[in-house]
Each structure stands twice: as structure tokens, then as C-alpha cells.
Design a protein around this motif. Structure first.
Motif, short mmCIF file in Angstrom:
data_model
loop_
_atom_site.label_atom_id
_atom_site.label_comp_id
_atom_site.label_asym_id
_atom_site.label_seq_id
_atom_site.Cartn_x
_atom_site.Cartn_y
_atom_site.Cartn_z
N SER A 43 -0.97 16.64 -3.56
CA SER A 43 0.00 17.32 -4.41
C SER A 43 -0.03 16.70 -5.81
CB SER A 43 1.40 17.17 -3.82
OG SER A 43 2.40 17.40 -4.79
N PHE A 44 -0.26 17.54 -6.81
CA PHE A 44 -0.33 17.07 -8.20
C PHE A 44 0.91 16.25 -8.56
CE2 PHE A 44 0.55 17.72 -12.72
CZ PHE A 44 -0.66 17.33 -13.29
N MET A 45 2.09 16.78 -8.25
CA MET A 45 3.33 16.09 -8.62
C MET A 45 3.52 14.81 -7.80
SD MET A 45 5.68 16.01 -10.79
CE MET A 45 5.66 17.61 -11.52
N ALA A 46 3.20 14.83 -6.52
CA ALA A 46 3.35 13.63 -5.69
C ALA A 46 2.44 12.51 -6.19
CB ALA A 46 3.05 13.95 -4.23
N LEU A 97 0.86 -1.18 0.00
CA LEU A 97 0.00 0.00 0.00
C LEU A 97 0.90 1.23 0.00
CD1 LEU A 97 -2.66 1.61 0.37
CD2 LEU A 97 -2.37 1.27 2.84
N LEU A 98 0.65 2.16 -0.93
CA LEU A 98 1.39 3.41 -1.01
C LEU A 98 0.44 4.59 -0.81
CD1 LEU A 98 3.50 2.73 -4.24
CD2 LEU A 98 4.32 2.71 -1.87
N ILE A 99 0.80 5.47 0.10
CA ILE A 99 0.06 6.71 0.30
C ILE A 99 1.06 7.83 0.04
CG2 ILE A 99 -1.41 8.07 1.83
CD1 ILE A 99 -1.77 5.45 3.50
N GLY A 100 1.08 8.27 -1.21
CA GLY A 100 2.07 9.26 -1.64
C GLY A 100 1.44 10.52 -2.19
N VAL A 101 0.45 11.06 -1.50
CA VAL A 101 -0.22 12.26 -1.99
C VAL A 101 0.41 13.54 -1.44
CG1 VAL A 101 -2.41 11.09 -2.42
CG2 VAL A 101 -2.01 12.16 -0.21
N THR A 102 1.25 13.41 -0.43
CA THR A 102 1.95 14.53 0.18
C THR A 102 3.05 13.94 1.07
OG1 THR A 102 1.67 16.59 1.43
CG2 THR A 102 0.42 14.68 2.20
N GLU A 111 4.52 -4.46 8.13
CA GLU A 111 5.61 -3.49 8.13
C GLU A 111 5.09 -2.16 7.59
OE1 GLU A 111 10.33 -3.53 6.97
OE2 GLU A 111 9.07 -5.20 6.37
N THR A 112 5.55 -1.06 8.20
CA THR A 112 5.15 0.27 7.78
C THR A 112 6.39 1.13 7.61
OG1 THR A 112 3.12 0.07 9.06
CG2 THR A 112 3.74 2.28 8.39
N PHE A 113 6.36 1.99 6.59
CA PHE A 113 7.43 2.96 6.35
C PHE A 113 6.80 4.34 6.29
CE2 PHE A 113 8.48 -0.95 4.12
CZ PHE A 113 9.77 -1.20 4.52
N VAL A 114 7.42 5.31 6.94
CA VAL A 114 7.01 6.71 6.85
C VAL A 114 8.27 7.50 6.56
CG1 VAL A 114 5.96 8.65 8.04
CG2 VAL A 114 5.14 6.33 8.51
N LYS A 115 8.31 8.12 5.37
CA LYS A 115 9.53 8.83 4.95
C LYS A 115 9.15 10.22 4.44
CE LYS A 115 12.15 4.84 4.42
NZ LYS A 115 13.38 4.50 4.96
N SER A 116 9.81 11.23 4.99
CA SER A 116 9.59 12.60 4.54
C SER A 116 10.48 12.91 3.35
CB SER A 116 9.89 13.58 5.67
OG SER A 116 8.95 13.42 6.70
N GLY A 117 9.99 13.79 2.49
CA GLY A 117 10.76 14.21 1.33
C GLY A 117 9.93 14.14 0.07
N LYS A 118 10.57 14.44 -1.03
CA LYS A 118 9.90 14.40 -2.33
C LYS A 118 9.64 12.96 -2.73
CE LYS A 118 12.07 18.60 -4.02
NZ LYS A 118 12.92 19.18 -5.05
N SER A 119 8.48 12.71 -3.29
CA SER A 119 8.14 11.33 -3.68
C SER A 119 9.14 10.78 -4.68
CB SER A 119 6.72 11.26 -4.24
OG SER A 119 6.53 12.18 -5.28
#
Length: 157
Positions: A69-72, A13-18, A33-41
Motif C-alpha cells: 500500500s502506497f500510503m502504508a 523490525l517493522l513490516i508495515g506494507v499492508t 517479542e512480536t506485535f501484529v496489529k490490524s488497522g491503518k498504519s
């Protein structure tokens, strides 16, 4: 006798809207398992996907297809779709409100995306604090659709 792939089967599962980008891996429908990473997608997703593919045999990819975010959204979709094609596995989408208790999602400036009565719109002066995106402990596949193109909700120009 052929070698058996030692990697466990999982769904991604990917949640990459922001930012931060949230990803979760599920075995038998339960989160492992869960990953939370800040930064540009575009910078966060490649190593995250690389790790997921090398540690698990992915059976399907689920992702939040917007709004945000449109780009994310675009980068997340392109990477998820590419991986789906390369691994010959299905890709499914659902709106991001599924993962933040249906709370507002940040848009441009002080505006936010809201979902009311099943309709997504933009509110220009958002006074409600956005909630973080959280992957569910159990993956409910029925909430996702094979019609998974990005959900771009853009303000009028």
C-alpha cells in the motif's frame, strides 16, 4: 555514579506494507517479542513505536520498504525515519518479499506485486493467495540496506 538505563538493547523490525502491521524486537539478533496489529498504519504505529521505545533501548530499525500500500509504506517510512533521526540510530530497508516466502503481495483490485528473477512487477489478475508477513526468528542484517527509501511500485497511468 550515573544511573544505568535498565531497558534492554534491541533492534526493531517493522513490516508495515499492508494491514496487519507486524513488528518484532530482537535482542542479540534473536526475536524476543512480536506485535501484529490490524488497522491503518497511521493509527497502529504510534502506540506500537511508543511501547517499543519505552521498553527497549533501540540500536537500529529495520523495515520492509515495499511494495504494498502506497500510503502504508509512506507512513511507515516517515515514522521509522523520524525515530531513527530522533534516537540517532541507523535505519535499514529490505523488500517485503523477504517476509512472506516471496509470495504475491496485494496491490489494487485483483492485481498483486510479484518478484521474479529479482525484479518486482505488477500482475493484473492475481490468482495466487498472498501469504502473511512473518518476522524471521533470527535477524539477518546482511539482507538489509542503508539505501532504504520507500519502494513504490506503481501501476502505469
Amino acid at each position: 555514579m550515573p544511573n544505568r538505563d535498565p531497558r534492554a538493547e534491541a533492534e526493531l523490525l517493522l513490516i508495515g506494507v499492508t494491514s496487519p502491521i507486524v513488528a518484532a524486537l530482537y535482542e542479540n539478533g534473536r526475536i524476543v517479542e512480536t506485535f501484529v496489529k490490524s488497522g491503518k498504519s497511521s493509527e497502529v504505529l504510534p502506540p506500537l513505536l511508543h511501547e517499543a521505545v519505552h521498553r527497549y533501548r533501540l540500536r537500529a530499525i529495520y523495515y520492509a520498504n515495499g511494495p504494498g500500500s502506497f500510503m502504508a509504506i509512506k507512513v511507515t517510512y516517515v515514522m521509522a525515519k523520524t525515530l531513527s533521526i530522533a534516537l540517532d540510530i541507523p535505519l535499514y530497508g529490505a523488500d517485503a518479499f523477504l517476509f512472506n516466502e516471496n509470495r504475491p503481495i496485494k496491490a489494487v483490485g485483483k492485481s498483486c506485486f510479484v518478484k521474479e528473477n529479482g525484479k518486482i512487477s505488477i500482475r493484473s489478475d492475481c490468482r495466487v493467495e498472498a501469504a502473511p508477513f512473518v518476522p524471521p526468528p533470527v535477524l539477518d542484517r546482511s539482507l538489509f540496506s542503508k539505501e532504504c527509501e520507500p519502494l513504490y511500485v506503481l501501476p502505469p497511468v
